[in-house]
Design a protein around this motif. Structure first.
Motif, PDB file in Angstrom:
ATOM      1  N   UNK A 181      35.463  60.745  13.835  1.00  0.00           N
ATOM      2  CA  UNK A 181      34.917  59.402  13.634  1.00  0.00           C
ATOM      3  C   UNK A 181      33.388  59.412  13.626  1.00  0.00           C
ATOM      4  N   UNK A 182      32.799  60.169  14.548  1.00  0.00           N
ATOM      5  CA  UNK A 182      31.343  60.229  14.615  1.00  0.00           C
ATOM      6  C   UNK A 182      30.763  60.809  13.333  1.00  0.00           C
ATOM      7  N   UNK A 183      31.330  61.919  12.876  1.00  0.00           N
ATOM      8  CA  UNK A 183      30.837  62.577  11.659  1.00  0.00           C
ATOM      9  C   UNK A 183      30.967  61.664  10.446  1.00  0.00           C
ATOM     10  N   UNK A 184      32.129  61.024  10.320  1.00  0.00           N
ATOM     11  CA  UNK A 184      32.354  60.137   9.179  1.00  0.00           C
ATOM     12  C   UNK A 184      31.368  58.978   9.186  1.00  0.00           C
ATOM     13  N   UNK A 185      31.143  58.408  10.341  1.00  0.00           N
ATOM     14  CA  UNK A 185      30.268  57.245  10.417  1.00  0.00           C
ATOM     15  C   UNK A 185      28.810  57.617  10.143  1.00  0.00           C
ATOM     16  N   UNK A 186      28.332  58.689  10.768  1.00  0.00           N
ATOM     17  CA  UNK A 186      26.927  59.054  10.602  1.00  0.00           C
ATOM     18  C   UNK A 186      26.636  59.476   9.173  1.00  0.00           C
ATOM     19  N   UNK A 187      27.581  60.138   8.529  1.00  0.00           N
ATOM     20  CA  UNK A 187      27.366  60.557   7.145  1.00  0.00           C
ATOM     21  C   UNK A 187      27.458  59.371   6.179  1.00  0.00           C
ATOM     22  N   UNK A 188      28.204  58.343   6.559  1.00  0.00           N
ATOM     23  CA  UNK A 188      28.370  57.182   5.686  1.00  0.00           C
ATOM     24  C   UNK A 188      27.061  56.419   5.480  1.00  0.00           C
ATOM     25  N   UNK A 189      26.120  56.568   6.408  1.00  0.00           N
ATOM     26  CA  UNK A 189      24.835  55.880   6.276  1.00  0.00           C
ATOM     27  C   UNK A 189      23.919  56.557   5.253  1.00  0.00           C
ATOM     28  N   UNK A 190      24.240  57.802   4.923  1.00  0.00           N
ATOM     29  CA  UNK A 190      23.461  58.579   3.943  1.00  0.00           C
ATOM     30  C   UNK A 190      21.986  58.689   4.321  1.00  0.00           C
ATOM     31  N   UNK A 191      21.725  58.866   5.624  1.00  0.00           N
ATOM     32  CA  UNK A 191      20.348  59.038   6.080  1.00  0.00           C
ATOM     33  C   UNK A 191      20.068  60.486   6.493  1.00  0.00           C
ATOM     34  N   UNK A 192      21.080  61.358   6.290  1.00  0.00           N
ATOM     35  CA  UNK A 192      20.917  62.769   6.592  1.00  0.00           C
ATOM     36  C   UNK A 192      20.933  63.580   5.306  1.00  0.00           C
ATOM     37  N   UNK A 193      20.057  64.520   5.214  1.00  0.00           N
ATOM     38  CA  UNK A 193      20.004  65.401   4.048  1.00  0.00           C
ATOM     39  C   UNK A 193      20.562  66.767   4.444  1.00  0.00           C
ATOM     40  N   UNK A 194      21.641  67.161   3.785  1.00  0.00           N
ATOM     41  CA  UNK A 194      22.288  68.436   4.082  1.00  0.00           C
ATOM     42  C   UNK A 194      21.521  69.575   3.433  1.00  0.00           C
ATOM     43  N   UNK A 195      21.263  70.616   4.206  1.00  0.00           N
ATOM     44  CA  UNK A 195      20.523  71.770   3.706  1.00  0.00           C
ATOM     45  C   UNK A 195      21.484  72.914   3.370  1.00  0.00           C
ATOM     46  N   UNK A 196      21.024  73.795   2.546  1.00  0.00           N
ATOM     47  CA  UNK A 196      21.828  74.969   2.199  1.00  0.00           C
ATOM     48  C   UNK A 196      21.551  76.093   3.198  1.00  0.00           C
TER      49      UNK A 196
END
Length: 228
Positions: A181-196
């Motif tokens: 739930x935490x991961x889904x919610x935090x990613x849903x805001x789209x305020x994190x940029x995933x790095x390679x």
């Protein structure tokens, strides 16, 4: 001096700073051994007095700079503490601030110079004056603030994993959060940029690293959102 002002006794105005850090597992507070009487040698918040020619915000910034050696850190005014007998040394009113820093950014030289030490929230020793009350109020304010604003990122490395981010929120709220739930919610805001890139120190498989995207957050901030 204006005649009316002469009728009143002068007061001392102090700044006390509750400084929080996060070591990856625990939320911690930075305390120092008080260097002068009264209560010399006892554990205290970092602080100092406001100079005649500076504002309280400027004084707080100066004191944090002197005691931590860090600039541009997150700092917020907390509350004014003005009980008549709060300081046995005199009539002192204190404006409390809380600040968030990265533990690894605070150098060992300054720690030795100020006899400073990090304490977990469950290990806070007896503090001078009303500093314990300040600490409790700051902790509650932090909990309220991180629920709606991403200030917690100030406690994390520039690059962090989602497990590290979840561990931070769990430390602040002292409760276990559901990973999915935490991961889904935090990613849903789209305020994190995933790095390679991956962090492989804590697991063989490794976890992807992320950075906080301030620009995307600014757009989202106008509408408001709730992280926790």
């Amino acid at each position: 001096m204006i005649a009316e002002y002469k009728l009143h006794h002068p007061l001392l105005l102090a700044i006390d700073c509750i400084i929080f850090g996060f070591d990856g597992e625990q939320l911690k507070a930075l305390l120092i051994k008080r260097g002068f009487a009264p209560e010399k040698g006892k554990w205290s918040l970092m602080g100092g007095f406001v100079k005649k020619d500076e504002s309280v915000d400027a004084a707080a910034g100066r004191i944090l700079d002197q005691l931590t050696g860090l600039h541009d850190i997150y700092m917020e005014q907390l509350h004014c503490f003005g009980e008549v007998d709060r300081d046995p040394g005199g009539r002192v009113i204190s404006m409390a601030y809380y600040a968030l820093i990265k533990i690894d950014d605070y150098g060992t030289e300054l720690m030795e110079e100020h006899q400073a030490q990090w304490f977990g929230m469950a290990e806070i020793p007896e503090l001078v004056f009303d500093h314990k009350k300040m600490m409790e109020m700051a902790r509650e304010r932090l909990r309220q603030k991180v629920a709606n604003y991403p200030i917690g990122f100030a406690l994390l490395p520039h690059k962090f994993t989602l497990p590290q981010l979840q561990a931070l929120y769990e430390a602040i709220y002292e409760t276990e959060l559901d990973k999915r739930n935490f991961t889904r919610k935090i990613l849903s805001f789209e305020i994190l940029q995933k790095l390679n890139e991956k962090e492989k120190e804590t697991s063989r498989k490794g976890a992807f690293l992320y950075v906080f995207d301030k620009k995307k957050y600014k757009k989202l901030e106008k509408d408001g959102f709730k992280i926790i």
